[in-house]
Design an enzyme around this catalytic site. Structure first.
Site, mmCIF file in Angstrom:
data_model
loop_
_atom_site.group_PDB
_atom_site.id
_atom_site.type_symbol
_atom_site.label_atom_id
_atom_site.label_comp_id
_atom_site.label_asym_id
_atom_site.label_seq_id
_atom_site.Cartn_x
_atom_site.Cartn_y
_atom_site.Cartn_z
ATOM 1 N N HIS A 1 0.843 -1.202 0.000
ATOM 2 C CA HIS A 1 0.000 0.000 0.000
ATOM 3 C C HIS A 1 0.879 1.253 0.000
ATOM 4 C CE1 HIS A 1 -3.487 2.520 1.428
ATOM 5 N NE2 HIS A 1 -2.483 3.219 1.915
ATOM 6 N N GLU A 2 1.891 1.278 0.856
ATOM 7 C CA GLU A 2 2.760 2.457 0.938
ATOM 8 C C GLU A 2 3.613 2.610 -0.315
ATOM 9 O OE1 GLU A 2 2.043 4.536 3.056
ATOM 10 O OE2 GLU A 2 0.821 3.225 4.313
ATOM 11 N N HIS B 1 1.608 4.352 -2.928
ATOM 12 C CA HIS B 1 1.584 5.810 -2.803
ATOM 13 C C HIS B 1 2.797 6.423 -3.505
ATOM 14 C CE1 HIS B 1 -1.918 6.575 -0.431
ATOM 15 N NE2 HIS B 1 -1.524 5.855 0.599
ATOM 16 N N GLU C 1 -6.409 6.851 -1.205
ATOM 17 C CA GLU C 1 -6.330 5.669 -0.344
ATOM 18 C C GLU C 1 -6.957 4.453 -1.026
ATOM 19 O OE1 GLU C 1 -4.537 5.416 2.300
ATOM 20 O OE2 GLU C 1 -3.999 7.531 2.182
#
Length: 330
Positions: A172-173, A176, A248
């Protein structure tokens, strides 16, 4: 999947455009504050006043307008200096505000290997890895350029997530970073933070000395300065909350794309829900987190979509399994 190649390219392009708008808007807000400070000076010193009547005259405003080129020059210099400092030291500032520390492979071998394997699978440069020693469960990515990117996780997250869930959070990070969300958010934090600080300092100066010290009629200029500073501060806040919460959802989907495991992302979000609060973290930095429980007034100023909605999206669009109803949801 939640997005296709075209949708992802559009998302990245929009994030880059927002970053440019933030860069352009920062000196404009500084000019507004500089002009407001000039008006305060006019109101307090009496420059441009009709000495016989003691009232504000057009000359006072004309004087402030004549100083506008100097105000613009000073504002641009301040913006350039601040951006230069932030460009090289923003990560140190963010780490200091959260208590994060960098770790090496030998210190956290499993965590390091998980992140490295994800990077290799997409041909990404390995970002710096950092840990916050707290029982809270959270994570964030930060950085402006490739050699500065950092993925930070909490000790609580490492202790309470299994391998697949931790891999999903790291993915997930990394998403980003891939989506250019990190650059946009860090620029917003750097610039909005200094605008808020400048506005607050100016407000305090007005309250402590400006309003009491102004000559008769100077209050008009001081009130005008109040209005301009308030507007600059409001615009800075709106910039923060105009950054789409869709980032997100996109990062959740990016995690699924990297790991091919939507259930791990769902399970990780479930465990993080209600356990993400890091009290000492500034509100600006919280916007980087995988979960920010601070929603503001009635959720209007929430920087993140509710976790349950994120889980629903993963179930409906990424093939994840709906959590068992016996598992508490927040």
């Amino acid at each position: 999947m939640l997005f296709g190649a075209a949708g992802l390219r559009t998302h990245i392009w929009n994030n880059n455009l927002r970053s440019l708008i933030l860069l352009a808007g920062f000196p404009v807000l500084l000019i507004m504050i500089g002009f407001a400070i000039t008006l305060v000076w006019m109101g307090v010193s009496g420059d441009g006043f009709d000495t016989a009547k003691g009232d504000v005259t057009a000359a006072a405003l004309d004087g402030a307008v004549q100083l506008l080129p100097r105000i613009m020059l000073v504002s641009l210099i301040v913006a350039a200096v601040w951006f230069t400092i932030a460009w090289f030291f923003h990560q140190s500032m963010i780490d200091a505000s959260t208590g994060a520390r960098a770790v090496r492979r030998e210190e956290e071998k499993q965590l390091y290997n998980l992140l490295e394997n994800l990077c290799v699978s997409r041909g990404m440069t390995m970002p710096r890895l950092a840990i916050i020693e707290t029982d809270a469960m959270n994570a964030y990515a930060s950085g402006i350029r490739e050699d500065q990117y950092t993925v930070t996780v909490t000790r609580g997250l490492m202790n309470r997530l299994d391998r697949d869930e931790l891999e999903a959070v790291l993915a997930h990070e990394l998403s980003h970073i891939r989506h250019a969300d990190v650059r946009m958010m860090v620029i917003a934090i750097i610039f909005v933070g200094i605008i808020s600080f400048a506005a607050e300092i100016t407000f305090r100066g007005l309250l402590r000395g400006g309003v009491r010290g102004g000559r008769r009629g100077g209050g008009v200029l001081i009130l005008a300065a109040f209005a301009m500073i308030a507007l600059a501060y409001l615009l800075a806040i709106l910039i923060r909350f105009s950054l789409s919460r869709r980032r997100e959802y996109m990062a959740d989907a990016g995690a699924v794309e990297l790991t091919k495991n939507p259930d791990a992302m769902i399970s990780a979000l479930q465990k993080i829900s209600g356990q993400a609060e890091i009290e000492k973290a500034p509100s600006e930095v919280r916007e980087l987190f995988i979960e920010n429980p601070k929603a503001g007034f009635m959720g209007v100023f929430a920087t993140h979509p509710p976790i349950q909605k994120r889980i629903d999206m993963l179930v409906e669009h990424a093939g994840g399994k709906r959590p068992h109803p016996s598992v508490p949801q927040r």
